[in-house]
Design an enzyme around this catalytic site. Structure first.
Site, PDB file in Angstrom:
ATOM      1  N   PHE A 230       0.873  -1.185   0.000  1.00  0.00           N
ATOM      2  CA  PHE A 230       0.000   0.000   0.000  1.00  0.00           C
ATOM      3  C   PHE A 230       0.912   1.238   0.000  1.00  0.00           C
ATOM      4  O   PHE A 230       0.837   2.091   0.874  1.00  0.00           O
ATOM      5  CB  PHE A 230      -0.938   0.036   1.224  1.00  0.00           C
ATOM      6  CG  PHE A 230      -1.796  -1.187   1.389  1.00  0.00           C
ATOM      7  CD1 PHE A 230      -3.000  -1.308   0.696  1.00  0.00           C
ATOM      8  CD2 PHE A 230      -1.397  -2.224   2.224  1.00  0.00           C
ATOM      9  CE1 PHE A 230      -3.801  -2.443   0.855  1.00  0.00           C
ATOM     10  CE2 PHE A 230      -2.183  -3.360   2.382  1.00  0.00           C
ATOM     11  CZ  PHE A 230      -3.391  -3.469   1.706  1.00  0.00           C
ATOM     12  N   CYS A 343      -5.126   3.223  10.017  1.00  0.00           N
ATOM     13  CA  CYS A 343      -5.618   4.594  10.188  1.00  0.00           C
ATOM     14  C   CYS A 343      -7.110   4.594  10.490  1.00  0.00           C
ATOM     15  O   CYS A 343      -7.777   5.612  10.356  1.00  0.00           O
ATOM     16  CB  CYS A 343      -5.294   5.449   8.960  1.00  0.00           C
ATOM     17  SG  CYS A 343      -5.936   4.763   7.446  1.00  0.00           S
TER      18      CYS A 343
HETATM   19  N1  SAH Z   1       1.739   4.308   2.658  1.00  0.00           N
HETATM   20  C1  SAH Z   1       1.219   5.409   1.890  1.00  0.00           C
HETATM   21  C2  SAH Z   1      -0.267   5.670   2.112  1.00  0.00           C
HETATM   22  C3  SAH Z   1      -1.155   4.491   1.832  1.00  0.00           C
HETATM   23  S1  SAH Z   1      -2.811   4.943   1.587  1.00  0.00           S
HETATM   24  C4  SAH Z   1       2.000   6.668   2.207  1.00  0.00           C
HETATM   25  O1  SAH Z   1       2.688   6.707   3.217  1.00  0.00           O
HETATM   26  O2  SAH Z   1       1.909   7.627   1.448  1.00  0.00           O
HETATM   27  C5  SAH Z   1      -3.505   3.462   1.089  1.00  0.00           C
HETATM   28  C6  SAH Z   1      -3.119   3.021  -0.317  1.00  0.00           C
HETATM   29  O3  SAH Z   1      -3.670   1.728  -0.505  1.00  0.00           O
HETATM   30  C7  SAH Z   1      -3.643   3.869  -1.456  1.00  0.00           C
HETATM   31  O4  SAH Z   1      -2.567   4.285  -2.232  1.00  0.00           O
HETATM   32  C8  SAH Z   1      -4.536   2.930  -2.263  1.00  0.00           C
HETATM   33  O5  SAH Z   1      -4.399   3.109  -3.670  1.00  0.00           O
HETATM   34  C9  SAH Z   1      -4.008   1.589  -1.873  1.00  0.00           C
HETATM   35  N2  SAH Z   1      -4.924   0.450  -1.925  1.00  0.00           N
HETATM   36  C10 SAH Z   1      -6.217   0.383  -1.517  1.00  0.00           C
HETATM   37  N3  SAH Z   1      -6.673  -0.881  -1.622  1.00  0.00           N
HETATM   38  C11 SAH Z   1      -5.657  -1.631  -2.125  1.00  0.00           C
HETATM   39  C12 SAH Z   1      -5.503  -3.008  -2.439  1.00  0.00           C
HETATM   40  N4  SAH Z   1      -6.495  -3.886  -2.254  1.00  0.00           N
HETATM   41  N5  SAH Z   1      -4.304  -3.438  -2.890  1.00  0.00           N
HETATM   42  C13 SAH Z   1      -3.283  -2.575  -3.062  1.00  0.00           C
HETATM   43  N6  SAH Z   1      -3.368  -1.267  -2.777  1.00  0.00           N
HETATM   44  C14 SAH Z   1      -4.540  -0.793  -2.311  1.00  0.00           C
END
Ligand code: SAH
Length: 400
Positions: A230, A343
């Site tokens: 993520f 979060c």
């Molecule tokens: N770690 C990042 C923030 C993550 S926010 C930072 O520090 O900037 C959550 C992220 O999860 C988003 O970018 C979203 O696109 C992604 N996401 C949501 N569901 C997902 C899934 N099933 N598999 C992979 N990524 C996913």
């Protein structure tokens, strides 16, 4: 024109609502209102208990379940002036707390005694979000803009609109866009890492500023081969890369990964020529695949979106977190580092630690907690308002 306090509309609340305020909370729910006759949406109000005893001043919403947000124990006459003072105080509060970054949250709603207002700073661009009827009123908007401009001299000020919030607050639709100035994109430095920022794109108000201190902490412990799951625009991956032999970032959003890749290019010197691999995938599928095909890492970051949007989702959310953590733990080598985040406000820190303990048992891994962390200090936690504390970031080490 400022109003004399005794001419302000009065809202009477139930003993249950009054007890909540006495416990230090700042919200009163609609179900705790006894009478709110002739109170206009977004008004500054006087709040009294059921006997008529004054409890303070508040902002009223005619549609939200959170009908009352307290702003002072005392009578307030000039709301725009009070809000300007509070913005100045929010800026001052951060001066000694926020270092090593050009991007941080300047105003965090209730936690800065400015319920319904969020302001983020990305270098010389300010991004603001208005979440309540009271903050949307013209004189209030003017006061907010005037104070931010006078104190921070931004090149531009941008409003990010959450259409769902405006609908819930029965506010007329509004488009996101520039309120002042014409600069909408920039680069900013955080912990010596550079990031691109485009105010009119991206999720939330742009970058995930609440993780700023956790990026630095994670970088301190990470080593070897690292996986950032993520990863969005690469926040953790970019911080980890100089300390690791290899970093892979995973996200399901291609636009986010494209920015992540541009961010990596921007940081070539900092990354000491290291390349980060970006994979577009569903994290659940990828972790399942990788953990069953015997892949191993020395550091894994898990930073999923909020799984529990409401209390009802708690069990399902905990199952989701457990699945991710279990698979990550199976892939960590002895001595490996897990950085795992949530979060979701509705998942408390004890809930999250319990989930992690159970994942460790099922993964046959013994974990030692290195740090149990929260949101960066520019997202203050108001001790008696638990809703202001939402981010958990646990850093743990797998036993050798
Ligand atoms: N770690 C990042 C923030 C993550 S926010 C930072 O520090 O900037 C959550 C992220 O999860 C988003 O970018 C979203 O696109 C992604 N996401 C949501 N569901 C997902 C899934 N099933 N598999 C992979 N990524 C996913």
């Amino acid at each position: 024109m400022p109003k004399a306090p005794d001419t302000l509309p009065t809202v009477k609340i139930s003993p249950r609502g009054a007890t909540r305020l006495k416990d230090g909370h700042v919200w009163v729910y609609r179900s705790d209102i006894i009478s709110a006759d002739d109170v206009l949406p977004g008004s500054l109000i006087r709040v009294t208990d059921h006997r008529g005893k004054p409890l303070g001043s508040a902002l009223y919403s005619s549609s939200s379940q959170i009908a009352i947000r307290m702003i002072s124990h005392d009578p307030v006459t000039d709301l725009p002036a009070l809000l300007r003072q509070r913005i100045a105080a929010a800026i001052e509060y951060r001066a000694p707390l926020v270092t090593d970054t050009e991007a941080y949250r300047v105003v965090f709603s209730e936690a800065d005694f400015l319920p319904g207002l969020i302001v983020d700073r990305y270098g010389d661009i300010l991004s603001l979000q208005i979440l309540t009827q009271a903050m949307d009123a013209d004189p209030v908007r003017e006061a907010i803009l005037a104070e931010l401009t006078a104190r921070l001299h931004p090149a531009s000020l941008i409003e990010r609109v959450d259409p769902r919030v405006r609908e819930l607050e029965t506010l007329p639709p509004r488009a996101s866009g520039l309120l002042q100035g014409d600069k909408s994109a920039t680069t900013f430095t955080m912990n010596r890492v550079q990031f691109l920022y485009d105010a009119l794109e991206g999720q939330k108000t742009g970058a995930f500023l609440d993780q700023r201190e956790n990026y630095a902490a994670a970088a301190h412990y990470a080593k070897g081969e690292a996986l950032d799951v993520f990863c969005y625009q690469g926040g953790f991956a970019l911080h980890l890369a100089p300390h690791c032999s290899q970093v892979t970032g995973v996200d399901s959003s291609r636009p986010a990964l494209e920015v992540a890749d541009q961010n990596a290019k921007l940081n070539q010197t900092f990354l000491k020529g290291k390349e980060i691999e970006w994979i577009e995938a569903n994290a659940f599928d990828l972790l399942k695949d990788y953990s069953s095909s015997d892949r191993h890492y020395d550091a894994i970051v898990l930073d999923p979106p909020a799984f529990a949007k409401s209390k009802r989702d708690l069990d399902a959310a905990l199952r989701g977190y457990k699945e991710l953590n279990l698979r990550a733990l199976k892939m960590l080598r002895p001595g490996g580092i897990l950085v795992t985040c949530s979060c979701s406000y509705h998942v408390s820190q004890p809930n999250f630690l319990e989930m992690l303990a159970s994942a460790a048992l099922d993964a046959h891994r013994t974990l030692r907690l290195i740090e149990v962390r929260g949101q960066a200090k520019d997202h203050p936690v108001l001790l008696n308002v638990s809703e202001t504390s939402y981010l958990k970031c646990v850093i743990a080490s797998v036993r050798y």
